[in-house]
Design an enzyme around this catalytic site. Structure first.
Site, PDB file in Angstrom:
ATOM      1  CB  SER A  98      -4.141 -21.515  18.179  1.00  0.00           C
ATOM      2  OG  SER A  98      -3.530 -22.469  19.172  1.00  0.00           O
ATOM      3  CE  LYS A 152      -6.166 -21.853  13.553  1.00  0.00           C
ATOM      4  NZ  LYS A 152      -7.386 -21.140  13.099  1.00  0.00           N
ATOM      5  CE1 TYR A 174      -5.346 -25.546  13.954  1.00  0.00           C
ATOM      6  CE2 TYR A 174      -4.111 -25.603  15.990  1.00  0.00           C
ATOM      7  CZ  TYR A 174      -5.278 -25.060  15.212  1.00  0.00           C
ATOM      8  OH  TYR A 174      -6.060 -24.111  15.886  1.00  0.00           O
TER       9      TYR A 174
HETATM   10  P1  NAD Z   1     -14.828 -26.562  15.027  1.00  0.00           P
HETATM   11  O1  NAD Z   1     -14.313 -27.683  14.490  1.00  0.00           O
HETATM   12  O2  NAD Z   1     -15.756 -27.112  16.402  1.00  0.00           O
HETATM   13  O3  NAD Z   1     -15.417 -25.361  14.468  1.00  0.00           O
HETATM   14  C1  NAD Z   1     -14.921 -25.083  13.094  1.00  0.00           C
HETATM   15  C2  NAD Z   1     -16.173 -24.933  12.222  1.00  0.00           C
HETATM   16  O4  NAD Z   1     -15.722 -24.436  10.973  1.00  0.00           O
HETATM   17  C3  NAD Z   1     -16.839 -26.410  12.139  1.00  0.00           C
HETATM   18  O5  NAD Z   1     -18.042 -26.168  12.169  1.00  0.00           O
HETATM   19  C4  NAD Z   1     -16.436 -26.571  10.582  1.00  0.00           C
HETATM   20  O6  NAD Z   1     -17.619 -27.501   9.972  1.00  0.00           O
HETATM   21  C5  NAD Z   1     -16.478 -25.360   9.954  1.00  0.00           C
HETATM   22  N1  NAD Z   1     -15.367 -25.303   8.938  1.00  0.00           N
HETATM   23  C6  NAD Z   1     -14.229 -25.821   8.617  1.00  0.00           C
HETATM   24  N2  NAD Z   1     -13.602 -25.560   7.564  1.00  0.00           N
HETATM   25  C7  NAD Z   1     -14.680 -24.844   6.614  1.00  0.00           C
HETATM   26  C8  NAD Z   1     -14.707 -24.420   5.311  1.00  0.00           C
HETATM   27  N3  NAD Z   1     -13.575 -24.586   4.532  1.00  0.00           N
HETATM   28  N4  NAD Z   1     -16.047 -23.853   5.184  1.00  0.00           N
HETATM   29  C9  NAD Z   1     -16.855 -23.397   6.110  1.00  0.00           C
HETATM   30  N5  NAD Z   1     -16.947 -24.085   7.048  1.00  0.00           N
HETATM   31  C10 NAD Z   1     -15.663 -24.748   7.520  1.00  0.00           C
HETATM   32  O7  NAD Z   1     -13.630 -25.767  15.980  1.00  0.00           O
HETATM   33  P2  NAD Z   1     -13.393 -24.856  17.143  1.00  0.00           P
HETATM   34  O8  NAD Z   1     -12.899 -25.352  18.389  1.00  0.00           O
HETATM   35  O9  NAD Z   1     -14.732 -24.157  17.302  1.00  0.00           O
HETATM   36  O10 NAD Z   1     -12.395 -23.904  16.683  1.00  0.00           O
HETATM   37  C11 NAD Z   1     -12.725 -22.662  16.091  1.00  0.00           C
HETATM   38  C12 NAD Z   1     -11.472 -22.085  15.577  1.00  0.00           C
HETATM   39  O11 NAD Z   1     -10.675 -21.794  16.788  1.00  0.00           O
HETATM   40  C13 NAD Z   1     -10.659 -22.849  14.413  1.00  0.00           C
HETATM   41  O12 NAD Z   1     -10.096 -22.046  13.668  1.00  0.00           O
HETATM   42  C14 NAD Z   1      -9.642 -23.338  15.680  1.00  0.00           C
HETATM   43  O13 NAD Z   1      -8.309 -23.605  14.834  1.00  0.00           O
HETATM   44  C15 NAD Z   1      -9.391 -22.470  16.557  1.00  0.00           C
HETATM   45  N6  NAD Z   1      -8.944 -22.719  17.885  1.00  0.00           N
HETATM   46  C16 NAD Z   1      -9.449 -23.634  18.437  1.00  0.00           C
HETATM   47  C17 NAD Z   1      -9.090 -24.168  19.619  1.00  0.00           C
HETATM   48  C18 NAD Z   1      -9.313 -25.278  20.536  1.00  0.00           C
HETATM   49  O14 NAD Z   1      -9.033 -25.867  21.166  1.00  0.00           O
HETATM   50  N7  NAD Z   1     -10.898 -25.674  20.220  1.00  0.00           N
HETATM   51  C19 NAD Z   1      -7.865 -23.644  20.268  1.00  0.00           C
HETATM   52  C20 NAD Z   1      -7.420 -22.437  19.626  1.00  0.00           C
HETATM   53  C21 NAD Z   1      -7.700 -22.122  18.415  1.00  0.00           C
HETATM   54  C1  WQD Z   2      -4.043 -30.858  27.489  1.00  0.00           C
HETATM   55  C2  WQD Z   2      -3.178 -31.550  28.354  1.00  0.00           C
HETATM   56  C3  WQD Z   2      -1.758 -33.372  27.357  1.00  0.00           C
HETATM   57  C4  WQD Z   2      -5.213 -35.780  26.510  1.00  0.00           C
HETATM   58  C5  WQD Z   2      -4.369 -28.487  22.021  1.00  0.00           C
HETATM   59  C6  WQD Z   2      -3.649 -28.051  20.681  1.00  0.00           C
HETATM   60  C7  WQD Z   2      -3.684 -26.624  20.766  1.00  0.00           C
HETATM   61  C8  WQD Z   2      -4.823 -25.875  20.819  1.00  0.00           C
HETATM   62  C9  WQD Z   2      -5.594 -26.399  21.949  1.00  0.00           C
HETATM   63  C10 WQD Z   2      -5.843 -25.430  18.971  1.00  0.00           C
HETATM   64  C11 WQD Z   2      -1.725 -32.073  27.839  1.00  0.00           C
HETATM   65  C12 WQD Z   2      -2.986 -33.764  28.331  1.00  0.00           C
HETATM   66  C13 WQD Z   2      -4.727 -34.888  26.925  1.00  0.00           C
HETATM   67  C14 WQD Z   2      -5.378 -37.215  27.097  1.00  0.00           C
HETATM   68  C15 WQD Z   2      -3.651 -36.340  28.435  1.00  0.00           C
HETATM   69  N1  WQD Z   2      -5.893 -26.344  19.885  1.00  0.00           N
HETATM   70  N2  WQD Z   2      -3.798 -34.939  27.939  1.00  0.00           N
HETATM   71  N3  WQD Z   2      -4.627 -37.153  28.054  1.00  0.00           N
HETATM   72  O1  WQD Z   2      -2.281 -30.167  23.683  1.00  0.00           O
HETATM   73  O2  WQD Z   2      -2.696 -28.424  25.259  1.00  0.00           O
HETATM   74  O3  WQD Z   2      -3.538 -28.038  22.835  1.00  0.00           O
HETATM   75  O4  WQD Z   2      -5.711 -27.954  22.125  1.00  0.00           O
HETATM   76  O5  WQD Z   2      -5.158 -24.444  18.402  1.00  0.00           O
HETATM   77  O6  WQD Z   2      -3.145 -26.068  19.554  1.00  0.00           O
HETATM   78  O7  WQD Z   2      -2.315 -28.402  20.747  1.00  0.00           O
HETATM   79  O8  WQD Z   2      -4.853 -29.765  24.591  1.00  0.00           O
HETATM   80  O9  WQD Z   2      -6.311 -30.862  25.554  1.00  0.00           O
HETATM   81  O10 WQD Z   2      -4.873 -32.042  23.949  1.00  0.00           O
HETATM   82  O11 WQD Z   2      -3.946 -31.369  26.294  1.00  0.00           O
HETATM   83  O12 WQD Z   2      -3.173 -36.603  29.728  1.00  0.00           O
HETATM   84  O13 WQD Z   2      -5.804 -37.905  26.561  1.00  0.00           O
HETATM   85  O14 WQD Z   2      -3.824 -33.068  28.556  1.00  0.00           O
HETATM   86  O15 WQD Z   2      -0.636 -34.172  27.448  1.00  0.00           O
HETATM   87  O16 WQD Z   2      -0.922 -31.902  28.845  1.00  0.00           O
HETATM   88  P1  WQD Z   2      -3.316 -29.215  24.286  1.00  0.00           P
HETATM   89  P2  WQD Z   2      -5.027 -31.161  25.170  1.00  0.00           P
END
Ligand code: NAD
Ligand code: WQD
Length: 335
Positions: free
Chosen positions: A124, A152, A148
């Site tokens: 991330s 990562k 979190y």
């Molecule tokens: P998500 O929660 O929708 O998907 C994750 C899936 O993993 C879920 O279906 C959950 O049931 C499953 N899971 C969790 N722990 C498990 C375990 N121990 N065994 C088996 N299954 C398990 O999340 P997402 O948004 O699809 O994110 C996927 C990956 O990408 C995550 O590792 C997350 O940290 C990373 N990521 C997400 C974002 C984002 O904003 N969505 C941003 C950066 C990184």
């Molecule tokens: C985006 C913008 C908020 C909600 C997060 C995680 C990051 C990654 C992606 C996993 C910011 C603003 C938000 C609301 C708002 N995930 N906001 N009102 O914080 O950039 O990233 O998700 O790895 O690690 O931190 O994403 O969608 O929460 O916020 O004004 O109700 O929207 O302040 O500027 P963020 P976000």
């Protein structure tokens, strides 16, 4: 030969599964459904018309993983499984360290045992902490501000060490920026449990009438309109980045990080206004104080991904806003 997708029932995993199947890859999904449901697996089958093995199992369980590797010939793993809520991770750090680290350690051990050495890992942009400048390049310093993010970064370091110790290992570590949007069909998308933490799911729930008003967290940042700026990327573009990463690790060994972002930053108000315009819906909002831990601006320099993965994001902010609502209006509002 198959690709194992951990967390494949989740938001990014399900979209990646669809893209992989469309590219004629054999896939297997393992997910314990702790943040998703079986319908999402059915929906992948529905979109693609293809069946594939699904294991409802926990990646922290070595025995479950071994069974999957015994029953299938797995060449590569894409590791999405993990917890991802920043706020919750500060309240329940152990839950995050245990699930995110244990699942990765178990997975890597079982991969080694079965001679599988190709891995794509979901990292991330959070590992860049508060960057001094933008756009962010892969060699910028890393730091974290919440458990979190620390999981990562710890996993990145573990994978780096595994690659150093075993020259056969090949890991593409993909640092996602802000994935939003949904599949064009509106059949799969993001549906968080409870009140959403992230901007787009919050907006779609206000649009659907499930929540009353969006709080915009601060309008006094040093950005073009004072609200926070992020690199929003369509989840389908992101999913395609995994296909490119699979090609890359086939021909390379070692550990490599890649930014998956568009390279363009949009503010909260840019998102809000674009969502209103393309979907013809008014989103009531109020400006509130900053959310603790938020940074002003974060967007990627995606040059390395373009050069080494031959990948770049193609879909626009309009596509992201339109597809997010197309999914959410059916999923939430039943329209
Ligand atoms: P998500 O929660 O929708 O998907 C994750 C899936 O993993 C879920 O279906 C959950 O049931 C499953 N899971 C969790 N722990 C498990 C375990 N121990 N065994 C088996 N299954 C398990 O999340 P997402 O948004 O699809 O994110 C996927 C990956 O990408 C995550 O590792 C997350 O940290 C990373 N990521 C997400 C974002 C984002 O904003 N969505 C941003 C950066 C990184
Ligand atoms: C985006 C913008 C908020 C909600 C997060 C995680 C990051 C990654 C992606 C996993 C910011 C603003 C938000 C609301 C708002 N995930 N906001 N009102 O914080 O950039 O990233 O998700 O790895 O690690 O931190 O994403 O969608 O929460 O916020 O004004 O109700 O929207 O302040 O500027 P963020 P976000």
């Amino acid at each position: 030969m198959a690709i194992l997708i951990t967390g494949g029932a989740g938001f990014i995993g399900s979209h990646t599964a669809v893209e992989l199947i469309s590219a004629k890859k054999n896939i297997i999904i393992i997910d314990n459904l702790c943040n998703s449901n079986i319908q999402s697996v059915e929906n992948i089958r529905k979109i693609t018309g293809v069946d594939f093995p699904f294991y409802k199992a926990d990646c922290c369980c070595d025995a479950d993983l071994e069974k999957i590797f015994e029953e299938n010939e797995i060449q590569t793993v894409i590791h999405f499984a993990g917890f991802k809520a920043v706020g919750e991770s500060t309240q329940k750090p152990l839950k995050y360290y245990k699930n995110n680290l244990k699942s990765t350690l178990s997975l890597c051990e079982v991969m080694k045992k079965f001679g599988c050495s190709h891995l794509v890992f979901s990292s991330s942009a959070t590992v860049y902490g508060a960057p001094k400048t933008v756009p962010i390049k892969e060699d910028f310093p890393t730091s974290t501000t919440n458990p979190y993010g620390t999981t990562k970064l710890m996993i990145e370091n573990i994978l780096k060490d595994i690659c150093k110790a075993d020259p056969k290992f090949s890991v593409a570590c993909l640092r996602y920026f802000n994935p939003i949007g949904a599949h064009k069909t509106g059949i799969i998308g993001e549906m968080p449990n409870g009140i959403p933490n992230n901007l787009m799911p919050y907006i779609t729930q206000v649009a659907a009438g499930k929540l009353k008003i969006l709080s915009v967290f601060g309008n006094d940042y040093e950005t073009h309109d004072g609200t926070g700026v992020r690199d929003y990327i369509h989840v389908v573009d992101l999913a395609k980045g995994h296909l490119s990463a699979l090609k890359y690790i086939k021909n390379h060994s070692g550990f490599e990080t890649f930014n998956l972002g568009t390279g363009t930053g949009y503010s909260v108000l840019d998102i809000l206004k674009t969502f209103e315009r393309v979907n013809n819906i008014k989103i009531p909002y109020k400006i509130t104080k900053r959310r603790p831990g938020d940074i002003a601006i974060c967007y990627a320099d995606p040059t390395k991904s373009k050069k080494l993965l031959n990948w770049k994001a193609l879909l626009s902010l309009e596509d992201m806003c339109c597809d997010s609502w197309n999914f959410a209006k059916k999923a939430i509002a039943g329209k």
